[in-house]
Design a protein around this motif. Structure first.
Motif, PDB file in Angstrom:
ATOM      1  N   ALA A   1       0.824  -1.209   0.000  1.00  0.00           N
ATOM      2  CA  ALA A   1       0.000   0.000   0.000  1.00  0.00           C
ATOM      3  C   ALA A   1       0.859   1.260   0.000  1.00  0.00           C
ATOM      4  CB  ALA A   1      -0.930  -0.003   1.211  1.00  0.00           C
ATOM      5  N   VAL A   2       1.901   1.286   0.819  1.00  0.00           N
ATOM      6  CA  VAL A   2       2.767   2.466   0.900  1.00  0.00           C
ATOM      7  C   VAL A   2       3.502   2.690  -0.417  1.00  0.00           C
ATOM      8  CG1 VAL A   2       4.824   3.413   2.010  1.00  0.00           C
ATOM      9  CG2 VAL A   2       3.035   2.361   3.404  1.00  0.00           C
ATOM     10  N   GLU A   3       4.031   1.619  -1.000  1.00  0.00           N
ATOM     11  CA  GLU A   3       4.797   1.761  -2.225  1.00  0.00           C
ATOM     12  C   GLU A   3       3.917   2.094  -3.430  1.00  0.00           C
ATOM     13  OE1 GLU A   3       7.551  -1.522  -2.784  1.00  0.00           O
ATOM     14  OE2 GLU A   3       7.853  -1.631  -0.612  1.00  0.00           O
ATOM     15  N   SER A   4       2.604   1.838  -3.325  1.00  0.00           N
ATOM     16  CA  SER A   4       1.672   2.154  -4.411  1.00  0.00           C
ATOM     17  C   SER A   4       1.004   3.511  -4.225  1.00  0.00           C
ATOM     18  CB  SER A   4       0.578   1.074  -4.500  1.00  0.00           C
ATOM     19  OG  SER A   4       1.140  -0.189  -4.760  1.00  0.00           O
ATOM     20  N   GLU A   5       1.391   4.239  -3.198  1.00  0.00           N
ATOM     21  CA  GLU A   5       0.719   5.499  -2.856  1.00  0.00           C
ATOM     22  C   GLU A   5       0.731   6.491  -4.009  1.00  0.00           C
ATOM     23  OE1 GLU A   5      -1.438   7.813  -0.011  1.00  0.00           O
ATOM     24  OE2 GLU A   5      -0.916   5.703  -0.110  1.00  0.00           O
ATOM     25  N   PHE A   6       1.830   6.533  -4.758  1.00  0.00           N
ATOM     26  CA  PHE A   6       1.951   7.473  -5.882  1.00  0.00           C
ATOM     27  C   PHE A   6       2.163   6.724  -7.192  1.00  0.00           C
ATOM     28  CE2 PHE A   6       3.109  10.186  -2.277  1.00  0.00           C
ATOM     29  CZ  PHE A   6       2.287  11.287  -2.512  1.00  0.00           C
ATOM     30  N   LEU A   7       1.363   5.672  -7.408  1.00  0.00           N
ATOM     31  CA  LEU A   7       1.427   4.905  -8.645  1.00  0.00           C
ATOM     32  C   LEU A   7       0.046   4.791  -9.275  1.00  0.00           C
ATOM     33  CD1 LEU A   7       3.745   1.847  -7.763  1.00  0.00           C
ATOM     34  CD2 LEU A   7       4.366   3.900  -9.064  1.00  0.00           C
TER      35      LEU A   7
ATOM     36  N   MET B   1       7.753  11.917 -20.624  1.00  0.00           N
ATOM     37  CA  MET B   1       6.797  11.478 -19.609  1.00  0.00           C
ATOM     38  C   MET B   1       6.513   9.988 -19.757  1.00  0.00           C
ATOM     39  SD  MET B   1       5.255  13.200 -17.168  1.00  0.00           S
ATOM     40  CE  MET B   1       5.160  14.864 -17.819  1.00  0.00           C
ATOM     41  N   ALA B   2       6.348   9.519 -20.994  1.00  0.00           N
ATOM     42  CA  ALA B   2       6.036   8.103 -21.233  1.00  0.00           C
ATOM     43  C   ALA B   2       7.167   7.194 -20.768  1.00  0.00           C
ATOM     44  CB  ALA B   2       5.750   7.880 -22.716  1.00  0.00           C
ATOM     45  N   LYS B   3       8.407   7.674 -20.824  1.00  0.00           N
ATOM     46  CA  LYS B   3       9.541   6.852 -20.417  1.00  0.00           C
ATOM     47  C   LYS B   3       9.547   6.550 -18.923  1.00  0.00           C
ATOM     48  CE  LYS B   3      12.626   8.382 -24.139  1.00  0.00           C
ATOM     49  NZ  LYS B   3      13.837   9.178 -24.475  1.00  0.00           N
ATOM     50  N   ARG B   4       8.723   7.243 -18.163  1.00  0.00           N
ATOM     51  CA  ARG B   4       8.685   7.008 -16.716  1.00  0.00           C
ATOM     52  C   ARG B   4       7.855   5.777 -16.355  1.00  0.00           C
ATOM     53  NH1 ARG B   4       7.758  13.272 -14.574  1.00  0.00           N
ATOM     54  NH2 ARG B   4       9.355  14.223 -15.923  1.00  0.00           N
TER      55      ARG B   4
ATOM     56  N   PRO C   1       4.638   6.251 -12.099  1.00  0.00           N
ATOM     57  CA  PRO C   1       4.814   7.067 -10.898  1.00  0.00           C
ATOM     58  C   PRO C   1       4.265   8.473 -11.125  1.00  0.00           C
ATOM     59  CG  PRO C   1       6.852   5.953 -11.527  1.00  0.00           C
ATOM     60  CD  PRO C   1       5.911   5.804 -12.681  1.00  0.00           C
ATOM     61  N   VAL C   2       3.560   9.003 -10.140  1.00  0.00           N
ATOM     62  CA  VAL C   2       2.981  10.343 -10.252  1.00  0.00           C
ATOM     63  C   VAL C   2       3.549  11.221  -9.142  1.00  0.00           C
ATOM     64  CG1 VAL C   2       0.857   9.561 -11.347  1.00  0.00           C
ATOM     65  CG2 VAL C   2       0.967   9.683  -8.862  1.00  0.00           C
ATOM     66  N   THR C   3       3.685  12.501  -9.440  1.00  0.00           N
ATOM     67  CA  THR C   3       4.183  13.445  -8.445  1.00  0.00           C
ATOM     68  C   THR C   3       3.015  13.987  -7.631  1.00  0.00           C
ATOM     69  OG1 THR C   3       4.070  15.197 -10.110  1.00  0.00           O
ATOM     70  CG2 THR C   3       6.189  14.110  -9.798  1.00  0.00           C
ATOM     71  N   PRO C   4       3.251  14.362  -6.381  1.00  0.00           N
ATOM     72  CA  PRO C   4       2.168  14.920  -5.555  1.00  0.00           C
ATOM     73  C   PRO C   4       1.610  16.203  -6.175  1.00  0.00           C
ATOM     74  CG  PRO C   4       4.053  14.307  -4.199  1.00  0.00           C
ATOM     75  CD  PRO C   4       4.504  14.221  -5.627  1.00  0.00           C
ATOM     76  N   MET C   5       0.324  16.428  -5.953  1.00  0.00           N
ATOM     77  CA  MET C   5      -0.305  17.646  -6.450  1.00  0.00           C
ATOM     78  C   MET C   5       0.000  18.814  -5.517  1.00  0.00           C
ATOM     79  SD  MET C   5      -4.029  16.295  -7.761  1.00  0.00           S
ATOM     80  CE  MET C   5      -4.533  17.995  -8.023  1.00  0.00           C
ATOM     81  N   VAL C   6       0.003  20.011  -6.080  1.00  0.00           N
ATOM     82  CA  VAL C   6       0.190  21.220  -5.283  1.00  0.00           C
ATOM     83  C   VAL C   6      -1.067  21.441  -4.448  1.00  0.00           C
ATOM     84  CG1 VAL C   6       0.595  23.706  -5.355  1.00  0.00           C
ATOM     85  CG2 VAL C   6       1.707  22.211  -7.027  1.00  0.00           C
ATOM     86  N   ALA C   7      -0.896  21.677  -3.157  1.00  0.00           N
ATOM     87  CA  ALA C   7      -2.043  21.907  -2.271  1.00  0.00           C
ATOM     88  C   ALA C   7      -2.736  23.206  -2.638  1.00  0.00           C
ATOM     89  CB  ALA C   7      -1.579  21.950  -0.820  1.00  0.00           C
TER      90      ALA C   7
ATOM     91  N   GLU D   1      -3.830  18.284 -12.566  1.00  0.00           N
ATOM     92  CA  GLU D   1      -3.199  16.967 -12.501  1.00  0.00           C
ATOM     93  C   GLU D   1      -1.715  17.051 -12.842  1.00  0.00           C
ATOM     94  OE1 GLU D   1      -6.578  13.746 -13.820  1.00  0.00           O
ATOM     95  OE2 GLU D   1      -5.379  14.697 -15.384  1.00  0.00           O
ATOM     96  N   PRO D   2      -0.882  16.257 -12.178  1.00  0.00           N
ATOM     97  CA  PRO D   2       0.506  16.137 -12.637  1.00  0.00           C
ATOM     98  C   PRO D   2       0.534  15.534 -14.039  1.00  0.00           C
ATOM     99  CG  PRO D   2       0.207  15.169 -10.443  1.00  0.00           C
ATOM    100  CD  PRO D   2      -1.160  15.456 -10.984  1.00  0.00           C
ATOM    101  N   GLY D   3       1.595  15.811 -14.769  1.00  0.00           N
ATOM    102  CA  GLY D   3       1.687  15.320 -16.140  1.00  0.00           C
ATOM    103  C   GLY D   3       1.597  13.814 -16.250  1.00  0.00           C
ATOM    104  N   GLU D   4       2.177  13.097 -15.267  1.00  0.00           N
ATOM    105  CA  GLU D   4       2.137  11.636 -15.322  1.00  0.00           C
ATOM    106  C   GLU D   4       0.706  11.117 -15.184  1.00  0.00           C
ATOM    107  OE1 GLU D   4       5.787  12.968 -12.890  1.00  0.00           O
ATOM    108  OE2 GLU D   4       3.645  13.383 -12.944  1.00  0.00           O
TER     109      GLU D   4
END
Length: 386
Positions: free
Chosen positions: A84-90, A148-151, A169-175, A187-190
């Protein structure tokens, strides 16, 4: 230790979603606490605490200690907490090979290779059309889109059924509190890549495949605006006709930290009988001429509206001439109020109308003929698979 291996953002996001709050920071980290109600409901008691360092390296003693503490708190295995932790930003795309072609948890190499190759093409096509709709990409893939696709990465297959997971992998959104006045979170680009892919596949399925007839000119344009390209259709067809696969079958699992986008399919299944139709759709898309500057599509990045006024403006971020620009669109108060909801749900928006350039060089659509979420182009025809 590399930044990619630092799981502290994952741990912090997971804890926040499960009711933990950070305390005052020390020299090495923070002490997080989980608050719990008293039995009689009269106030709150200080709950369990958890020390979280400023850096949490995957596989480190500190990381394993956090997993163990959470596992005991929730009475689950450490493996489940770790996943769960490792999938948080996937964000994940799960491509499934039909059970009849799976023997002793193995699949035909040819079929698996086709799925992986086509999945790569799908991600690459979506990364380009996420920036700007294109019916036929050819050699004109977006360079930033390709980066972006290479990620995207291939994860472990699942036991019990043969699923090839592609994770992004996705980057956190700006609050929201960190944004400028009038700006909205985007949305982040990913995330936009996988979101576009899911929407494009739903559009292809609902507009072209399920009606079992070649799409007309308006349908083709709706496909394009939804992110469908000839390259995407060809990649889907390659899986459909591959030996040892039986159907195009993909499901989507979204990053818990960012949440699930609105109006996207959980699963899209296209049977092998659709192969001839997919070929015709690809041929139609190859014949589409670039649309003149009479529409713009993308995410809403800013809304300007004065309460009580009959109209306002929304700004849509898009790509024009290989540059990312914001195009302002005049909108009625009714549309503006809907736009706040669309922006909150991260739904891509289409605005049709003549684009003008103001004296300050900004782009503007003063008299739009239509403003609507892109998913409305296909969502009402058939229910989305789920």
């Amino acid at each position: 230790m590399t930044e990619e291996r630092d799981l502290r953002p994952n741990v912090a996001s997971y804890l926040k979603r499960h009711g933990w709050t950070p305390g005052q920071a020390g020299q090495a980290g923070e002490l997080w606490r989980l608050n719990a109600e008293t039995r009689d409901g009269g106030g709150r008691l200080e709950g369990p605490s958890l020390a979280v360092p400023f850096q949490v390296e995957l596989g480190s003693f500190e990381y394993l200690a956090i997993l163990d503490r959470l596992a005991r708190q929730l009475q689950v295995s450490t493996e489940k907490i770790s996943e769960a932790v490792e999938s948080e930003f996937l964000d994940a795309q799960n491509y499934r090979i039909a059970d009849q072609y799976v023997f002793e948890e193995s699949a035909l190499l040819e079929g698996a290779a086709t799925v992986l190759g086509s999945a790569r093409r799908l991600v690459r096509a979506a990364a380009t059309t996420a920036r700007k709709p294109r019916a036929f990409i050819g050699a004109n893939f977006s360079k930033p889109g390709d980066e972006m696709a290479k990620r995207a990465r291939l994860a472990h297959t699942r036991q019990g059924s043969f699923i090839l997971p592609i994770v992004m992998p996705v980057t956190p959104m700006v609050a929201e509190g960190e944004l400028e006045e009038g700006a909205v979170p985007i949305e982040p680009g990913e995330r936009s890549v996988t979101h576009t892919l899911a929407s494009a596949l739903a559009a292809l399925n609902n507009i072209a495949v399920k009606p079992e007839t070649s799409p007309g000119p308006d349908d083709v344009m709706n496909l394009v605006q939804s992110g469908v390209s000839k390259e995407l259709v060809s990649a889907v067809r390659e899986i459909v006709v591959s030996a040892g696969v039986a159907a195009f079958d993909v499901s989507f699992v979204w990053s818990p930290a960012l949440g699930t986008p609105k109006e996207v399919p959980e699963r899209v299944v296209i049977a092998d009988e659709a192969a001839p139709l997919l070929n015709r759709v690809a041929l139609e898309l190859a014949k589409v001429k670039p649309e003149p500057d009479a529409s713009v599509s993308g995410q809403i990045v800013r809304i300007h509206y004065v309460q009580g006024e009959p109209s306002g403006q929304i700004a849509i971020r898009t790509e024009r001439r290989n540059r990312i620009v914001d195009v302002s669109v005049h909108a009625t108060s009714e549309i503006v109020h809907q736009a706040y909801v669309w922006a909150h749900d991260h739904r891509a928006v289409l605005a049709r109308g003549r684009i003008e350039r103001k004296n300050d060089k900004t782009l503007y659509i003063p008299e739009p003929t239509a403003i609507l979420p892109i998913d409305q182009l296909f969502a009402n025809q058939f229910p989305i698979e789920g």
